[in-house]
Design a protein around this motif. Sequence first.
Motif, PDB file in Angstrom:
ATOM      1  N   ARG A 156       0.833  -1.197   0.000  1.00 32.20           N
ATOM      2  CA  ARG A 156       0.000   0.000   0.000  1.00 32.20           C
ATOM      3  C   ARG A 156       0.870   1.250   0.000  1.00 32.20           C
ATOM      4  NH1 ARG A 156      -0.855   3.074   3.764  1.00 32.20           N
ATOM      5  NH2 ARG A 156      -0.449   1.615   5.438  1.00 32.20           N
ATOM      6  N   GLN A 157       1.923   1.252   0.833  1.00 30.82           N
ATOM      7  CA  GLN A 157       2.812   2.412   0.890  1.00 30.82           C
ATOM      8  C   GLN A 157       3.549   2.609  -0.439  1.00 30.82           C
ATOM      9  OE1 GLN A 157       3.130   4.655   3.542  1.00 30.82           O
ATOM     10  NE2 GLN A 157       4.110   5.789   1.890  1.00 30.82           N
ATOM     11  N   LEU A 158       4.004   1.521  -1.050  1.00 35.41           N
ATOM     12  CA  LEU A 158       4.668   1.630  -2.350  1.00 35.41           C
ATOM     13  C   LEU A 158       3.711   2.172  -3.417  1.00 35.41           C
ATOM     14  CD1 LEU A 158       6.930  -1.545  -2.542  1.00 35.41           C
ATOM     15  CD2 LEU A 158       7.663   0.829  -2.670  1.00 35.41           C
ATOM     16  N   ASN A 159       2.483   1.692  -3.422  1.00 31.86           N
ATOM     17  CA  ASN A 159       1.497   2.201  -4.380  1.00 31.86           C
ATOM     18  C   ASN A 159       1.229   3.684  -4.162  1.00 31.86           C
ATOM     19  OD1 ASN A 159       0.691   0.306  -6.309  1.00 31.86           O
ATOM     20  ND2 ASN A 159      -0.575  -0.771  -4.819  1.00 31.86           N
ATOM     21  N   ASP A 160       1.092   4.072  -2.900  1.00 33.82           N
ATOM     22  CA  ASP A 160       0.861   5.486  -2.593  1.00 33.82           C
ATOM     23  C   ASP A 160       2.035   6.331  -3.078  1.00 33.82           C
ATOM     24  OD1 ASP A 160      -1.529   4.753  -1.409  1.00 33.82           O
ATOM     25  OD2 ASP A 160      -0.812   5.034   0.651  1.00 33.82           O
ATOM     26  N   ASP A 161       3.257   5.885  -2.804  1.00 31.00           N
ATOM     27  CA  ASP A 161       4.451   6.626  -3.222  1.00 31.00           C
ATOM     28  C   ASP A 161       4.591   6.655  -4.740  1.00 31.00           C
ATOM     29  OD1 ASP A 161       4.958   7.003  -0.548  1.00 31.00           O
ATOM     30  OD2 ASP A 161       6.628   5.585  -0.449  1.00 31.00           O
ATOM     31  N   TYR A 162       4.306   5.529  -5.375  1.00 26.61           N
ATOM     32  CA  TYR A 162       4.372   5.406  -6.835  1.00 26.61           C
ATOM     33  C   TYR A 162       3.432   6.418  -7.489  1.00 26.61           C
ATOM     34  CZ  TYR A 162       4.397   2.498 -11.195  1.00 26.61           C
ATOM     35  OH  TYR A 162       4.528   2.006 -12.460  1.00 26.61           O
ATOM     36  N   ASN A 163       2.194   6.466  -7.005  1.00 27.09           N
ATOM     37  CA  ASN A 163       1.216   7.395  -7.558  1.00 27.09           C
ATOM     38  C   ASN A 163       1.542   8.841  -7.216  1.00 27.09           C
ATOM     39  OD1 ASN A 163      -0.972   5.930  -9.064  1.00 27.09           O
ATOM     40  ND2 ASN A 163      -0.855   4.695  -7.209  1.00 27.09           N
ATOM     41  N   ALA A 164       2.090   9.078  -6.040  1.00 29.91           N
ATOM     42  CA  ALA A 164       2.492  10.442  -5.667  1.00 29.91           C
ATOM     43  C   ALA A 164       3.597  10.934  -6.591  1.00 29.91           C
ATOM     44  CB  ALA A 164       2.947  10.475  -4.212  1.00 29.91           C
ATOM     45  N   LEU A 165       4.564  10.069  -6.902  1.00 31.97           N
ATOM     46  CA  LEU A 165       5.654  10.458  -7.793  1.00 31.97           C
ATOM     47  C   LEU A 165       5.121  10.768  -9.200  1.00 31.97           C
ATOM     48  CD1 LEU A 165       8.659  10.895  -8.337  1.00 31.97           C
ATOM     49  CD2 LEU A 165       8.814   8.463  -8.894  1.00 31.97           C
ATOM     50  N   ILE A 166       4.223   9.954  -9.691  1.00 37.51           N
ATOM     51  CA  ILE A 166       3.636  10.197 -11.016  1.00 37.51           C
ATOM     52  C   ILE A 166       2.897  11.531 -11.013  1.00 37.51           C
ATOM     53  CG2 ILE A 166       1.889   9.366 -12.652  1.00 37.51           C
ATOM     54  CD1 ILE A 166       2.721   6.470 -11.687  1.00 37.51           C
ATOM     55  N   GLN A 167       2.115  11.781  -9.980  1.00 39.67           N
ATOM     56  CA  GLN A 167       1.364  13.037  -9.860  1.00 39.67           C
ATOM     57  C   GLN A 167       2.310  14.234  -9.798  1.00 39.67           C
ATOM     58  OE1 GLN A 167      -2.166  13.333  -9.541  1.00 39.67           O
ATOM     59  NE2 GLN A 167      -1.909  15.538  -9.605  1.00 39.67           N
ATOM     60  N   LEU A 168       3.342  14.157  -8.971  1.00 43.90           N
ATOM     61  CA  LEU A 168       4.302  15.260  -8.840  1.00 43.90           C
ATOM     62  C   LEU A 168       5.049  15.513 -10.148  1.00 43.90           C
ATOM     63  CD1 LEU A 168       5.737  14.462  -5.298  1.00 43.90           C
ATOM     64  CD2 LEU A 168       4.362  16.461  -5.938  1.00 43.90           C
TER      65      LEU A 168
END
Length: 172
Positions: free
Chosen positions: A17-29
């Motif tokens: 879950r944390q990796l998915n959250d970070d993955y999506n945050a990086l894409i968004q940023l």
Amino acid sequence: MAGRKKGIGQIVTDLERQLNDDYNALIQLTVEGLSTKENSPVDTGFFASSWKTGTQKIRAEDKRKDHAPWSSIYKTRSLGGNQWVHTGKKPVGSQIKPRFTIPEFNFKRQPTVYIGNTAEYAGYALESPKVANFIQGEMRSLVQQTFKEKTPGRIFARTGSSSSVFGSYTKL
């Protein structure tokens, strides 16, 4: 009321879950960073507004003239007529308005995500060093900030009296 403690069996689920959250945050940023005049060339704003993500390569085929408000930026009324003509001058009304929503991705199911620009002239616009400078420079910092270990909040409890004004606190 105290919640139930998570057992060690939840660690894989929590990490994913944390990796998915970070993955999506990086894409968004990344998309947000590219959609600025600092990191994309801006004439009308259409190019900076046309960053998109997907699991397949992004095709650069959108024409500025087909999308409002950018379609009329270079047009003006000709003297004595109702025809629109290209003014040939630098546009005054350039706007950056991201055109695409960024979907959520799952790093296990979609390990490759493409970020690209849909403007038909993207190949020419990418000759500007702004995008390359962002990708080669600021992206390293974004990756490090996004995927760093998250430290939980700290909780302190007063454990006794002390002669100091602040008292004696123990970190929980």
